[in-house]
Write an enzyme that holds these catalytic residues in place. Structure first.
Site, PDB file in Angstrom:
ATOM      1  N   HIS A 176       0.782  -1.238   0.000  1.00  0.00           N
ATOM      2  CA  HIS A 176       0.000   0.000   0.000  1.00  0.00           C
ATOM      3  C   HIS A 176       0.819   1.296   0.000  1.00  0.00           C
ATOM      4  O   HIS A 176       0.482   2.226  -0.750  1.00  0.00           O
ATOM      5  CB  HIS A 176      -0.960   0.007   1.203  1.00  0.00           C
ATOM      6  CG  HIS A 176      -2.183  -0.823   0.985  1.00  0.00           C
ATOM      7  ND1 HIS A 176      -3.452  -0.294   0.897  1.00  0.00           N
ATOM      8  CD2 HIS A 176      -2.327  -2.154   0.801  1.00  0.00           C
ATOM      9  CE1 HIS A 176      -4.329  -1.264   0.693  1.00  0.00           C
ATOM     10  NE2 HIS A 176      -3.665  -2.401   0.633  1.00  0.00           N
ATOM     11  N   ASP A 197      -4.861   6.719   1.670  1.00  0.00           N
ATOM     12  CA  ASP A 197      -5.252   5.356   1.337  1.00  0.00           C
ATOM     13  C   ASP A 197      -6.736   5.200   1.663  1.00  0.00           C
ATOM     14  O   ASP A 197      -7.197   5.625   2.724  1.00  0.00           O
ATOM     15  CB  ASP A 197      -4.416   4.361   2.152  1.00  0.00           C
ATOM     16  CG  ASP A 197      -4.554   2.937   1.646  1.00  0.00           C
ATOM     17  OD1 ASP A 197      -5.674   2.399   1.696  1.00  0.00           O
ATOM     18  OD2 ASP A 197      -3.547   2.365   1.192  1.00  0.00           O
ATOM     19  N   THR A 223      -5.592   1.187  -3.982  1.00  0.00           N
ATOM     20  CA  THR A 223      -4.383   0.649  -4.604  1.00  0.00           C
ATOM     21  C   THR A 223      -4.625  -0.661  -5.348  1.00  0.00           C
ATOM     22  O   THR A 223      -3.718  -1.162  -6.007  1.00  0.00           O
ATOM     23  CB  THR A 223      -3.270   0.434  -3.553  1.00  0.00           C
ATOM     24  OG1 THR A 223      -3.740  -0.470  -2.551  1.00  0.00           O
ATOM     25  CG2 THR A 223      -2.886   1.747  -2.892  1.00  0.00           C
TER      26      THR A 223
END
Length: 453
Positions: free
Chosen positions: A19, A118, A140
């Site tokens: 990530h 994220d 991602t």
């Protein structure tokens, strides 16, 4: 421009697996496109060390990296459960990010003007709303995986406890574009909502519609039905990938001599084996995989990181040293782009699948967790650019059959044609007027504007 007026994009990383690196790559691309904007990258100390040992941050004057607390108790002894570290980190959020950001704003006088995080860190939605700034979520993985998470509640309503054996073969044909996906392909975090990690992702699925944009390392046209459905539910979906392509191929750090060794091999003959940074197949599967390569006399390049298991294969590596090479790390983008690589044996993580598409190399998939089973299903049954291993695990006969199919049979030739078509689609997306190029310009505008629309 005064400090009060300077755009300040704040990036929050999820510090596990693959990530943090794609998020940093995106921040670097944004920093290059908007040199007057200040970028702050927040991650745990351990993850920052890993990420920045491979990144040339010093060439970006407008990016600064900061450490946040990881939530680990002092002197904690790990049980060996890989989720344990993640759960401590989740327990520390969002206070660790909030506290560190407050400190940095106090030090620099630069208020955050956008949160670029994220997607897992869905608390960012509320933080951004409190500050009156946009939240941009970075996913991602691929479009299939984020779509599946968005339907978690519906999946539970339709299938009940999908972990029950009688439901495993049921397909998700009640979801747009998911007829090929089986209940057995679902990530455990969708099936069981009783862990901190699964609750984190469930919360994310409910928060994403509030994001100013959801950014994917993907390209328009890879899954049109799924993409259209996502676009109908989210404010803005921006495919800005595949990430290897918009930038020039990085210079190779080929200390292990992978590329020079590949240059001694025949075209499309080598099996490249790599299972990412987090896992190694279990011992009996490693032995079966090695036995199949030895029996078929396939030239191989094996990126093997797990020193605790390498002794299992020492004899194999010695016996096959004339046609094989084992390294601790390989420059994967350059390896896959080499003309002698004929197949990629992979865990089918999204980054690896995308990199294989960019290189035009068919895959043999042995998925383990997360979105990997769904990626394998797309590779084999939808795009037809590779094959999953028989029975879901490496066996000598199953792997020998898969190698034979991809490298020597007519079906393997069709896979190469199919992946070539997807590669062309990716190249069009990152061309000067391509969809990913235009989407990236939209992202720059959203992320660097000082005021929310």
């Amino acid at each position: 421009m005064s400090a009060a007026e300077t755009a300040h994009v704040v990036a929050f990383a999820f510090p596990f697996g693959s990530h943090p690196t794609p998020l940093l790559h995106l921040v670097q691309r944004l920093a290059a496109a908007a040199p007057t904007v200040h970028f702050s990258y927040f991650n745990t100390k351990k993850s920052n060390h890993n990420v920045f040992s491979k990144a040339n941050l010093h060439v970006y004057d407008n990016i600064k990296a900061y450490d946040v607390e990881d939530g680990l108790p002092e002197g904690h002894a790990f049980s060996g459960n890989p989720l344990e570290e993640i759960e401590f980190f989740i327990g520390a959020t969002p206070e660790n990010f909030r506290r560190r950001l407050d400190e940095i704003v106090e030090e620099t006088g630069l208020k955050a003007t956008c949160l670029l995080t994220d997607a897992f860190l869905s608390f960012s939605s509320e933080m951004a709303a409190e500050m009156g700034i946009p939240w941009v979520a970075v996913w991602t993985a691929g479009p299939t995986a984020v779509s599946i998470h968005s339907y978690t509640d519906l999946i539970h309503g339709r299938l009940g406890q999908t972990g029950h054996p009688e439901n495993q073969d049921q397909t998700l044909d009640f979801l747009p574009g998911m007829a090929a996906i089986h209940a057995s392909d679902l990530p455990q975090e969708v099936v069981h909502l009783d862990t901190p990690f699964s609750r984190l992702l469930h919360s994310m699925s409910r928060s994403l519609p509030r994001a100013a944009a959801v950014v994917l390392n993907s390209f328009d046209g890879i899954d049109p039905v799924v993409e259209n459905d996502l676009s109908s539910k989210l404010r803005k979906v921006l495919n800005v990938g595949p990430f290897p392509l918009p930038s020039p191929m990085p210079p190779s750090d080929d200390q292990s001599g992978c590329l020079s060794w590949l240059s001694t091999q025949s075209a499309a003959s080598v099996a490249y084996l790599s299972f990412g940074t987090m896992l190694t197949p279990p011992p009996h599967e490693l032995v079966a995989l090695a036995d199949s390569l030895e029996e078929k006399q396939i030239p191989y390049l094996w990126s093997f990181r797990d020193n605790s298991k390498i002794n299992l294969l020492q004899g194999f590596f010695e016996r096959t040293s004339s046609r094989g090479k084992v390294v601790e790390w390989a420059p994967q983008l350059q390896v896959l782009a080499h003309s002698s690589v004929g197949v990629f044996v992979t865990h089918s993580g999204w980054n690896s699948v995308v990199e294989s598409i960019v290189a035009g190399v068919p895959l043999i998939c042995r998925p383990f967790f997360g979105d990997q089973m769904m990626n394998r299903r797309r590779v084999e049954d939808v795009w037809r650019i590779g094959v999953g291993v028989e029975g879901g695990i490496f066996t000598k006969s199953g792997m020998a059959g898969a190698l034979n199919l991809v490298l020597f049979e007519e079906e393997g030739k069709k896979m190469r044609e199919n992946i070539g078509g997807l590669r062309e689609c990716a190249l069009r997306a990152v061309a000067e007027n391509g969809s990913s190029t235009q989407n990236f310009k939209s992202l720059v505008q959203i992320a660097t504007s000082s005021h929310q629309d």
